[in-house]
Design an enzyme around this catalytic site. Sequence first.
Site, mmCIF file in Angstrom:
data_model
loop_
_atom_site.group_PDB
_atom_site.id
_atom_site.type_symbol
_atom_site.label_atom_id
_atom_site.label_comp_id
_atom_site.label_asym_id
_atom_site.label_seq_id
_atom_site.Cartn_x
_atom_site.Cartn_y
_atom_site.Cartn_z
ATOM 1 N N TYR A 1 0.836 -1.202 0.000
ATOM 2 C CA TYR A 1 0.000 0.000 0.000
ATOM 3 C C TYR A 1 0.874 1.257 0.000
ATOM 4 C CZ TYR A 1 -3.021 3.672 1.849
ATOM 5 O OH TYR A 1 -3.679 4.859 2.035
ATOM 6 N N GLU B 1 -11.816 5.282 4.722
ATOM 7 C CA GLU B 1 -11.459 6.152 5.843
ATOM 8 C C GLU B 1 -12.613 6.263 6.837
ATOM 9 O OE1 GLU B 1 -8.508 7.213 6.438
ATOM 10 O OE2 GLU B 1 -7.526 7.162 4.495
ATOM 11 N N TRP C 1 -5.469 1.402 10.374
ATOM 12 C CA TRP C 1 -5.557 1.320 8.918
ATOM 13 C C TRP C 1 -5.275 -0.099 8.427
ATOM 14 C CZ3 TRP C 1 -8.106 3.434 5.353
ATOM 15 C CH2 TRP C 1 -7.728 3.373 4.017
#
Length: 188
Positions: free
Chosen positions: A19, A41, A49
């Site tokens: 990522y 988000e 995350w």
Amino acid sequence: MTDKTRCKWCLGIDIYEKYHDEEWGVPVYDDQKIFEFLILETFQAGLSWITILRKRENFRLAFDDFNYKKIAQYSEDKIQELLQNAEIIRNQLKIRAAVSNANAFMKVQQEFGRFSEYIWQFTNGKPIINNRKTLKEVPATTPLSDMISKDLKKRGFKFVGSTIVYAHMQATGMVNDHVEECFRRSLQ
């Protein structure tokens, strides 16, 4: 062993490194991709995350490939189905926020032509390049994320506090917070 120097937050976990290397901080101007990050988000609020990244493909399947036009039309039956889906984050407020945010997203598109035009106006259409030496220098919020958060809330968006907005700005490349020694910093 790698010869790449990365931001330390992603080290040691393959999905995080991928990522970081391929997406984080890369400018995104495509509305569909911006909406995907907005949904992710939203669900990240209060969570890490990495939790979201690990469930990203499950979210993609559950939320019709992040198609905001479809999500805006979700019925109560679809919402209840999502609440039973153990492969995603089953938070009723966040699921309902995804639906209302899809509607708010399209209202912004009606006003600005593209959501991208709206969101990128806050940075004059180009990334803000920060000069961070260490991760400790990266803030959770900025006056700009405060301003965008306030504007999004005024437009009906939910789960868009300043911390979430700043994370979104980082994810979509509105800000480049790769530390100075990171190999990705200069590739933007």
